[in-house]
Design a protein around this motif. Structure first.
Motif, PDB file in Angstrom:
ATOM      1  N   ARG A  93     -12.856  -3.423  10.935  1.00  0.00           N
ATOM      2  CA  ARG A  93     -11.638  -2.935  10.275  1.00  0.00           C
ATOM      3  C   ARG A  93     -10.399  -3.440  10.996  1.00  0.00           C
ATOM      4  O   ARG A  93      -9.455  -3.919  10.378  1.00  0.00           O
ATOM      5  N   ALA A  97      -7.391  -5.809   9.713  1.00  0.00           N
ATOM      6  CA  ALA A  97      -6.045  -5.232   9.744  1.00  0.00           C
ATOM      7  C   ALA A  97      -5.082  -6.155  10.497  1.00  0.00           C
ATOM      8  O   ALA A  97      -3.950  -6.385  10.052  1.00  0.00           O
ATOM      9  N   ASP A 101      -1.814  -7.855   8.901  1.00  0.00           N
ATOM     10  CA  ASP A 101      -0.503  -7.498   9.457  1.00  0.00           C
ATOM     11  C   ASP A 101       0.278  -8.742   9.871  1.00  0.00           C
ATOM     12  O   ASP A 101       1.483  -8.839   9.629  1.00  0.00           O
ATOM     13  N   ASP A 135     -10.746  -0.505   2.140  1.00  0.00           N
ATOM     14  CA  ASP A 135      -9.800   0.519   2.565  1.00  0.00           C
ATOM     15  C   ASP A 135      -8.654  -0.098   3.362  1.00  0.00           C
ATOM     16  O   ASP A 135      -7.477   0.234   3.156  1.00  0.00           O
ATOM     17  N   VAL A 136      -8.975  -1.000   4.274  1.00  0.00           N
ATOM     18  CA  VAL A 136      -7.946  -1.671   5.085  1.00  0.00           C
ATOM     19  C   VAL A 136      -6.975  -2.428   4.179  1.00  0.00           C
ATOM     20  O   VAL A 136      -5.752  -2.340   4.343  1.00  0.00           O
ATOM     21  N   THR A 138      -6.405  -2.006   0.889  1.00  0.00           N
ATOM     22  CA  THR A 138      -5.693  -1.093  -0.003  1.00  0.00           C
ATOM     23  C   THR A 138      -4.546  -0.395   0.718  1.00  0.00           C
ATOM     24  O   THR A 138      -3.458  -0.235   0.169  1.00  0.00           O
ATOM     25  N   ARG A 139      -4.784   0.005   1.960  1.00  0.00           N
ATOM     26  CA  ARG A 139      -3.725   0.669   2.737  1.00  0.00           C
ATOM     27  C   ARG A 139      -2.529  -0.250   2.959  1.00  0.00           C
ATOM     28  O   ARG A 139      -1.420   0.225   3.191  1.00  0.00           O
ATOM     29  N   ARG A 140      -2.757  -1.551   2.898  1.00  0.00           N
ATOM     30  CA  ARG A 140      -1.677  -2.523   3.082  1.00  0.00           C
ATOM     31  C   ARG A 140      -1.202  -3.115   1.755  1.00  0.00           C
ATOM     32  O   ARG A 140      -0.475  -4.092   1.746  1.00  0.00           O
ATOM     33  N   ARG A 141      -1.667  -2.526   0.663  1.00  0.00           N
ATOM     34  CA  ARG A 141      -1.292  -2.977  -0.683  1.00  0.00           C
ATOM     35  C   ARG A 141      -1.626  -4.447  -0.900  1.00  0.00           C
ATOM     36  O   ARG A 141      -0.869  -5.205  -1.511  1.00  0.00           O
ATOM     37  N   TYR A 144      -7.923  -6.414  -3.176  1.00  0.00           N
ATOM     38  CA  TYR A 144      -9.272  -6.535  -2.596  1.00  0.00           C
ATOM     39  C   TYR A 144     -10.295  -6.620  -3.720  1.00  0.00           C
ATOM     40  O   TYR A 144     -10.291  -5.788  -4.631  1.00  0.00           O
TER      41      TYR A 144
END
Length: 197
Positions: A93, A97, A101, A135-136, A138-141, A144
């Motif tokens: 993850r 990420a 980023d 999930d990673v 999606t959290r960063r828009r 996926y």
């Protein structure tokens, strides 16, 4: 007329290994991506690569392919090698990420394609890995594409794997992966009409 440059990073699945037509999912998606701009697809694949290894190399390799006046985008094709290497889910993850980023800091739009099913013994762990990657992103828009869940019990996918080495898809399998990519926000991400598929 401008240029749309797609830089693809990942393992042998990004390179289309095992496809007798040598297209893989990347070639099939590129062939179905119709744009008024010139489309350039640069595939930077490393067979057997984990997300840790990807994290170490991607930024330098992609940076050399950036041009200020070209719309360049990053496509990350994730494989299954984190499992064989014994990486924890948390490490996998974090690796993804970090890539996403840095891509955002560089203003490099990213798109992530998750790992498809492989050996039956990896089933539950691979399902967890795919969900974690999703999930990673999606959290960063970041878009996926879950290739695991739709293909885990798909007859054509399983038959295609069984006819080869049991790990790499062939022509039919890569076609299924390409279909999933094309129908999971690909054209929207590129700013193209959906009917381009």
């Amino acid at each position: 007329m401008g240029e749309l440059r797609l830089v693809m990073v990942g393992d042998e699945l990004v390179a289309g290994a095992g496809d007798p037509k040598a297209l893989g999912w990347v070639g099939r998606v590129a062939a179905r991506t119709r744009t008024d701009d010139r489309l350039t697809v640069l595939t930077l694949a490393v067979p057997g690569e984990t997300t840790t290894e990807l994290g170490h190399r991607w930024e330098d390799e992609v940076a050399r392919r950036l041009t200020p006046d070209v719309d360049t985008r990053l496509v990350i094709g994730l494989g299954r090698h984190d499992l064989a290497a014994g990486l924890s889910l948390a490490r996998s993850r974090l690796n993804l990420a970090n890539v996403l980023d840095v891509a955002e800091q560089r203003r490099l739009p990213a798109f992530v394609v998750g790992p498809p099913p492989g050996a039956a013994t990896d089933g539950d762990r691979l399902a967890e890995l795919s969900a974690a990657f999703g999930d990673v992103a999606t959290r960063r828009r970041v878009p996926y594409v879950d290739t695991y869940a739709p293909l885990a019990a798909h007859e054509q996918w399983l038959a295609d794997l069984a006819s080869g080495d049991g790990l790499l898809p062939g022509q039919a399998g890569y076609g299924l992966m390409a279909w999933l990519v094309l129908h999971t926000g690909w054209h929207t991400w590129l700013g193209l009409p959906d009917d381009a598929a």
